[in-house]
Motif scaffolding. Structure first.
Motif, PDB file in Angstrom:
ATOM      1  N   ALA A  61       0.841  -1.189   0.000  1.00  0.00           N
ATOM      2  CA  ALA A  61       0.000   0.000   0.000  1.00  0.00           C
ATOM      3  C   ALA A  61       0.879   1.242   0.000  1.00  0.00           C
ATOM      4  CB  ALA A  61      -0.901   0.008   1.224  1.00  0.00           C
ATOM      5  N   PRO A  62       0.455   2.284  -0.732  1.00  0.00           N
ATOM      6  CA  PRO A  62       1.210   3.532  -0.695  1.00  0.00           C
ATOM      7  C   PRO A  62       1.032   4.211   0.663  1.00  0.00           C
ATOM      8  CG  PRO A  62      -0.755   3.778  -2.053  1.00  0.00           C
ATOM      9  CD  PRO A  62      -0.695   2.350  -1.629  1.00  0.00           C
ATOM     10  N   THR A  63       2.139   4.682   1.213  1.00  0.00           N
ATOM     11  CA  THR A  63       2.133   5.355   2.505  1.00  0.00           C
ATOM     12  C   THR A  63       2.801   6.713   2.332  1.00  0.00           C
ATOM     13  OG1 THR A  63       2.299   3.220   3.614  1.00  0.00           O
ATOM     14  CG2 THR A  63       2.873   5.175   4.910  1.00  0.00           C
ATOM     15  N   ALA A  64       2.084   7.776   2.695  1.00  0.00           N
ATOM     16  CA  ALA A  64       2.605   9.139   2.519  1.00  0.00           C
ATOM     17  C   ALA A  64       3.764   9.398   3.476  1.00  0.00           C
ATOM     18  CB  ALA A  64       1.494  10.153   2.751  1.00  0.00           C
ATOM     19  N   ILE A  65       4.854   9.946   2.925  1.00  0.00           N
ATOM     20  CA  ILE A  65       6.007  10.361   3.732  1.00  0.00           C
ATOM     21  C   ILE A  65       6.533  11.678   3.174  1.00  0.00           C
ATOM     22  CG2 ILE A  65       6.657   7.997   4.362  1.00  0.00           C
ATOM     23  CD1 ILE A  65       8.961   8.191   2.325  1.00  0.00           C
ATOM     24  N   SER A  66       7.248  12.438   3.994  1.00  0.00           N
ATOM     25  CA  SER A  66       7.935  13.661   3.569  1.00  0.00           C
ATOM     26  C   SER A  66       9.424  13.423   3.710  1.00  0.00           C
ATOM     27  CB  SER A  66       7.522  14.850   4.436  1.00  0.00           C
ATOM     28  OG  SER A  66       6.177  15.177   4.215  1.00  0.00           O
ATOM     29  N   VAL A  67      10.175  13.814   2.675  1.00  0.00           N
ATOM     30  CA  VAL A  67      11.616  13.581   2.662  1.00  0.00           C
ATOM     31  C   VAL A  67      12.315  14.903   2.355  1.00  0.00           C
ATOM     32  CG1 VAL A  67      13.487  12.272   1.585  1.00  0.00           C
ATOM     33  CG2 VAL A  67      11.218  11.227   1.817  1.00  0.00           C
ATOM     34  N   ALA A  68      13.302  15.267   3.158  1.00  0.00           N
ATOM     35  CA  ALA A  68      14.070  16.486   2.907  1.00  0.00           C
ATOM     36  C   ALA A  68      14.729  16.397   1.535  1.00  0.00           C
ATOM     37  CB  ALA A  68      15.120  16.675   3.996  1.00  0.00           C
ATOM     38  N   ALA A  69      14.752  17.512   0.822  1.00  0.00           N
ATOM     39  CA  ALA A  69      15.257  17.528  -0.559  1.00  0.00           C
ATOM     40  C   ALA A  69      16.666  16.967  -0.674  1.00  0.00           C
ATOM     41  CB  ALA A  69      15.214  18.953  -1.111  1.00  0.00           C
ATOM     42  N   GLU A  70      17.511  17.215   0.315  1.00  0.00           N
ATOM     43  CA  GLU A  70      18.882  16.712   0.224  1.00  0.00           C
ATOM     44  C   GLU A  70      18.953  15.192   0.324  1.00  0.00           C
ATOM     45  OE1 GLU A  70      18.271  18.309   4.451  1.00  0.00           O
ATOM     46  OE2 GLU A  70      17.878  19.033   2.439  1.00  0.00           O
ATOM     47  N   ASN A  71      17.843  14.557   0.686  1.00  0.00           N
ATOM     48  CA  ASN A  71      17.799  13.096   0.789  1.00  0.00           C
ATOM     49  C   ASN A  71      17.068  12.434  -0.375  1.00  0.00           C
ATOM     50  OD1 ASN A  71      19.225  13.025   3.229  1.00  0.00           O
ATOM     51  ND2 ASN A  71      17.381  13.477   4.373  1.00  0.00           N
ATOM     52  N   ILE A  72      16.820  13.203  -1.440  1.00  0.00           N
ATOM     53  CA  ILE A  72      16.159  12.678  -2.639  1.00  0.00           C
ATOM     54  C   ILE A  72      17.166  12.652  -3.786  1.00  0.00           C
ATOM     55  CG2 ILE A  72      14.485  13.264  -4.451  1.00  0.00           C
ATOM     56  CD1 ILE A  72      13.055  12.070  -2.167  1.00  0.00           C
ATOM     57  N   THR A  73      17.232  11.537  -4.484  1.00  0.00           N
ATOM     58  CA  THR A  73      18.080  11.411  -5.670  1.00  0.00           C
ATOM     59  C   THR A  73      17.183  11.078  -6.856  1.00  0.00           C
ATOM     60  OG1 THR A  73      19.895  10.569  -4.320  1.00  0.00           O
ATOM     61  CG2 THR A  73      20.024  10.179  -6.695  1.00  0.00           C
ATOM     62  N   PRO A  74      17.220  11.911  -7.908  1.00  0.00           N
ATOM     63  CA  PRO A  74      16.410  11.609  -9.093  1.00  0.00           C
ATOM     64  C   PRO A  74      16.853  10.293  -9.732  1.00  0.00           C
ATOM     65  CG  PRO A  74      17.244  13.845  -9.173  1.00  0.00           C
ATOM     66  CD  PRO A  74      17.948  13.166  -8.041  1.00  0.00           C
ATOM     67  N   ILE A  75      15.926   9.606 -10.350  1.00  0.00           N
ATOM     68  CA  ILE A  75      16.222   8.380 -11.070  1.00  0.00           C
ATOM     69  C   ILE A  75      16.268   8.719 -12.555  1.00  0.00           C
ATOM     70  CG2 ILE A  75      15.332   6.102 -11.712  1.00  0.00           C
ATOM     71  CD1 ILE A  75      14.240   5.871  -8.858  1.00  0.00           C
ATOM     72  N   PRO A  76      17.366   8.380 -13.242  1.00  0.00           N
ATOM     73  CA  PRO A  76      17.477   8.707 -14.669  1.00  0.00           C
ATOM     74  C   PRO A  76      16.274   8.185 -15.458  1.00  0.00           C
ATOM     75  CG  PRO A  76      19.568   7.876 -13.835  1.00  0.00           C
ATOM     76  CD  PRO A  76      18.545   7.664 -12.749  1.00  0.00           C
ATOM     77  N   GLY A  77      15.784   9.024 -16.365  1.00  0.00           N
ATOM     78  CA  GLY A  77      14.659   8.645 -17.205  1.00  0.00           C
ATOM     79  C   GLY A  77      13.301   9.062 -16.655  1.00  0.00           C
ATOM     80  N   GLU A  78      13.248   9.460 -15.388  1.00  0.00           N
ATOM     81  CA  GLU A  78      11.985   9.921 -14.804  1.00  0.00           C
ATOM     82  C   GLU A  78      11.830  11.415 -15.076  1.00  0.00           C
ATOM     83  OE1 GLU A  78       9.582   8.127 -13.038  1.00  0.00           O
ATOM     84  OE2 GLU A  78      10.697   6.328 -13.588  1.00  0.00           O
ATOM     85  N   ARG A  79      10.602  11.870 -15.292  1.00  0.00           N
ATOM     86  CA  ARG A  79      10.318  13.290 -15.556  1.00  0.00           C
ATOM     87  C   ARG A  79       9.680  13.908 -14.323  1.00  0.00           C
ATOM     88  NH1 ARG A  79       7.799  15.026 -20.825  1.00  0.00           N
ATOM     89  NH2 ARG A  79       8.580  16.919 -19.886  1.00  0.00           N
TER      90      ARG A  79
END
Length: 162
Positions: A61-79
């Motif tokens: 099930a999808p579970t809502a979370i908040s993540v600080a921007a410095e802890n997010i890495t884009p995945i190549p090919g995603e828009r």
């Protein structure tokens, strides 16, 4: 991958506080009043589904979370360009407050910094870009700068009508 996952949003890699990494669906970006950026995400986590007859089976099930921007890495090919964004990333650094005229004077706009405590005194408030703030202040009969936060010092427009 299921169809709802494909439509839910782009995927990104999130680093958890304990150092683990998890692929998440990015559903939004927002900037908090302290200036920090956060990504609103859905983590697909294990869950249990109980049938009416009492049988249980593992699901996700999808579970809502908040993540600080410095802890997010884009995945190549995603828009990420369609991800809803709230805050200054859209350039809304300034606040224009519509003030009622006194006596026979016409209503006017007062331009404030986004964090100014007096930006709530008017009857109409909207966030505006730097370009919009400069253009609004160029129309001196319609706009003034706040005496407290003095946005004219940053906007490079000294001597604007207060």
């Amino acid at each position: 991958m299921s169809e709802w996952r494909d439509r839910a949003g782009p995927w990104a890699r999130a680093r958890m506080p304990d150092g683990q990494e998890l692929d998440v669906i990015v559903t939004g970006r927002s900037r908090t009043p302290d200036g920090h950026w956060w990504y609103e995400c859905e983590a697909i986590l294990p869950s249990r589904y109980e049938h009416p007859d009492g049988r249980a089976e593992p699901k996700s099930a999808p579970t809502a979370i908040s993540v600080a921007a410095e802890n997010i890495t884009p995945i190549p090919g995603e828009r990420y360009d369609a991800v809803p964004t709230v805050g200054a990333v859209a350039g809304r650094q300034w606040v224009a407050v519509r003030m009622r005229g006194i006596g026979e004077s016409e209503p006017w706009w007062c331009v404030h910094r986004r964090d100014c405590w007096q930006a709530r005194d008017g009857w109409l408030t909207r966030r505006i870009t730097t370009r919009e703030a400069v253009e609004l202040l160029a129309r001196t009969e319609e706009a003034r700068v706040c005496d407290v936060c003095r946005p004219d010092r940053v906007l490079g427009r000294p001597g604007l009508r207060r």
